[in-house]
Scaffold this motif. Structure first.
Motif, short mmCIF file in Angstrom:
data_model
loop_
_atom_site.label_atom_id
_atom_site.label_comp_id
_atom_site.label_asym_id
_atom_site.label_seq_id
_atom_site.Cartn_x
_atom_site.Cartn_y
_atom_site.Cartn_z
N THR A 1 0.81 -1.16 -0.02
CA THR A 1 -0.02 -0.03 0.25
C THR A 1 0.77 1.16 0.00
O THR A 1 0.60 2.07 -0.92
CB THR A 1 -1.12 0.14 1.11
OG1 THR A 1 -1.70 -1.37 1.34
CG2 THR A 1 -1.95 1.29 1.22
N TYR A 2 1.93 1.07 1.05
CA TYR A 2 2.81 2.62 1.01
C TYR A 2 3.54 2.62 -0.19
O TYR A 2 3.51 3.74 -0.97
CB TYR A 2 3.92 2.44 2.18
CG TYR A 2 3.25 2.84 3.31
CD1 TYR A 2 2.23 2.49 4.11
CD2 TYR A 2 3.61 4.22 3.96
CE1 TYR A 2 1.95 2.68 5.13
CE2 TYR A 2 3.32 4.70 5.12
CZ TYR A 2 2.30 3.93 5.84
OH TYR A 2 1.78 4.46 6.95
N VAL A 3 3.95 1.56 -1.08
CA VAL A 3 4.54 1.48 -2.19
C VAL A 3 3.76 1.96 -3.29
O VAL A 3 4.01 2.83 -4.30
CB VAL A 3 5.59 0.46 -2.63
CG1 VAL A 3 6.50 0.61 -3.75
CG2 VAL A 3 6.44 0.04 -1.39
N ARG A 4 2.57 1.41 -3.45
CA ARG A 4 1.66 1.59 -4.74
C ARG A 4 1.24 3.11 -4.55
O ARG A 4 1.00 3.77 -5.68
CB ARG A 4 0.47 0.86 -4.46
CG ARG A 4 -0.54 0.57 -5.46
CD ARG A 4 -1.70 -0.11 -5.08
NE ARG A 4 -1.07 -1.66 -5.39
CZ ARG A 4 -1.46 -2.59 -4.25
NH1 ARG A 4 -1.99 -2.09 -3.01
NH2 ARG A 4 -0.88 -3.59 -4.53
N PHE A 5 0.99 3.66 -3.34
CA PHE A 5 0.58 5.15 -3.43
C PHE A 5 1.61 6.23 -3.43
O PHE A 5 1.46 7.44 -3.42
CB PHE A 5 -0.13 5.37 -2.12
CG PHE A 5 -1.47 4.91 -2.14
CD1 PHE A 5 -2.60 5.79 -2.53
CD2 PHE A 5 -2.15 3.75 -1.55
CE1 PHE A 5 -3.97 5.44 -2.64
CE2 PHE A 5 -3.31 3.23 -1.66
CZ PHE A 5 -4.20 4.20 -2.37
N GLY A 6 3.10 5.57 -3.60
CA GLY A 6 4.16 6.28 -3.39
C GLY A 6 4.63 7.15 -2.25
O GLY A 6 5.50 7.72 -2.46
N ALA A 7 4.18 6.39 -1.27
CA ALA A 7 4.43 6.97 0.14
C ALA A 7 5.75 6.50 0.47
O ALA A 7 6.56 7.04 1.03
CB ALA A 7 3.55 6.68 1.42
N ALA A 8 6.22 5.34 0.06
CA ALA A 8 7.47 4.75 -0.02
C ALA A 8 7.64 4.63 -1.48
O ALA A 8 7.04 4.32 -2.35
CB ALA A 8 7.74 3.50 0.69
N ASP A 9 9.05 4.96 -1.79
CA ASP A 9 9.30 4.57 -3.29
C ASP A 9 9.71 2.88 -3.65
O ASP A 9 9.40 2.74 -4.68
CB ASP A 9 10.68 5.40 -3.49
CG ASP A 9 10.54 6.75 -3.43
OD1 ASP A 9 9.96 7.39 -4.19
OD2 ASP A 9 11.13 7.26 -2.34
N MET A 10 9.98 2.47 -2.46
CA MET A 10 10.44 0.90 -2.82
C MET A 10 10.12 0.13 -1.76
O MET A 10 9.91 0.84 -0.62
CB MET A 10 11.84 0.83 -3.01
CG MET A 10 12.72 1.64 -3.90
SD MET A 10 14.51 1.42 -3.71
CE MET A 10 14.75 0.17 -5.00
N GLY A 11 10.02 -1.11 -1.50
CA GLY A 11 9.87 -1.98 -0.47
C GLY A 11 9.97 -3.37 -0.39
O GLY A 11 10.70 -3.78 -1.61
N VAL A 12 10.01 -3.81 0.69
CA VAL A 12 10.57 -5.49 0.63
C VAL A 12 9.34 -6.06 1.30
O VAL A 12 8.77 -5.69 2.50
CB VAL A 12 11.80 -5.65 1.52
CG1 VAL A 12 12.00 -7.09 1.97
CG2 VAL A 12 12.97 -4.88 1.03
N VAL A 13 8.89 -7.33 0.64
CA VAL A 13 7.53 -7.78 1.13
C VAL A 13 7.51 -9.00 0.69
O VAL A 13 8.23 -9.58 -0.46
CB VAL A 13 6.33 -7.06 0.52
CG1 VAL A 13 6.18 -6.90 -0.98
CG2 VAL A 13 5.17 -7.51 1.13
N GLY A 14 6.89 -9.89 1.45
CA GLY A 14 6.71 -11.50 1.20
C GLY A 14 5.93 -11.79 -0.14
O GLY A 14 5.07 -10.89 -0.53
#
Ligand code: AMP
Length: 216
Positions: free
Chosen positions: A60-73
């Motif tokens: 959710t954070y990455v999709r909305f651009g609140a985070a640029d990148m992420g690490v997720v299962g």
């Protein structure tokens, strides 16, 4: 607001395996993430910050651009869908399997089965593809309790060593998917911050290969 490049990390066991990878990629929090209650961490690279979230919130954070990148299962990406995200790298960490499981000795009588899971979208698609009529019950935790209490016949859950299943009188049945943690990138950020992001992807790719985490 600031214009730092933000990487959203999944807390818990994925975080433990992510931090050494980030270190090898040249990104290190300036304080100990594990012992802190903070959610936002500065790093040795002034332009990069880390945020620590529940895995289900990372896309959710990455999709909305609140985070640029992420690490997720991968389990969470499969369940939620990867719309708005690039998935450029399998980090090869937190490997486990998404499986069906039931009480030891349970056999289907051929009628509908009840399945308790956090992963209702994955389970729906899986049982449909198997031609099995499954009534899905959404739970948020302690899935192993559902068959014991006769809430469900089967569960769909993450299995690593199988100890949690065994401790609760259950056994794994079928493997739905193998799971590991993935790097995800916001699609718009990939364009607007192309140089910085591709450099981090390259550094993480090298770190994965160097650490022997690359997918077989
Ligand atoms: P185990 O007893 O080793 O089979 O671990 C099973 C439990 O640990 C499951 O109920 C999962 O919730 C959790 N778990 C194990 N590995 C992972 C992983 N890679 N990502 C998320 N949860 C995991």
């Amino acid at each position: 607001m600031n214009d730092k490049l933000t990487i959203a990390l999944t807390k818990g066991r994925i975080l433990k395996e992510t931090l050494p990878l980030l270190t090898r990629a040249g990104i290190e929090a300036v304080e100990d993430i594990h012992s802190s209650r903070k959610l936002v961490f500065e790093t040795n690279r002034p332009e990069v910050q880390l945020v620590v979230l529940r895995g289900t919130d990372v896309p959710t954070y990455v999709r909305f651009g609140a985070a640029d990148m992420g690490v997720v299962g991968k389990d969470i990406l499969m369940e939620q869908g990867a719309e708005g995200l690039y998935e450029p790298l399998d980090l090869g960490i937190a490997r486990c399997r998404l499986m069906t499981a039931a009480r030891v000795g349970w056999r289907s009588d051929g009628a509908r089965i009840r399945v308790a899971t956090k992963f209702v979208n994955i389970a729906r698609a899986y049982f449909a593809q198997q031609g099995v009529h499954a009534d899905l019950i959404k739970l948020y935790g302690a899935l192993e309790l559902a068959p014991i209490m006769n809430l469900a016949d089967q569960i769909v859950d993450i299995v690593d060593t199988g100890n949690t299943l065994r401790a609760n009188g259950m056994e794994p049945l079928q493997e739905i998917a193998t799971v590991s943690s993935r790097l995800v990138v916001n699609k718009a950020a990939m364009r607007s911050r192309y140089t910085a992001i591709t450099q981090i992807i390259a550094d993480l790719t090298a770190a994965v290969q160097e650490g022997g985490n690359a997918a077989p």
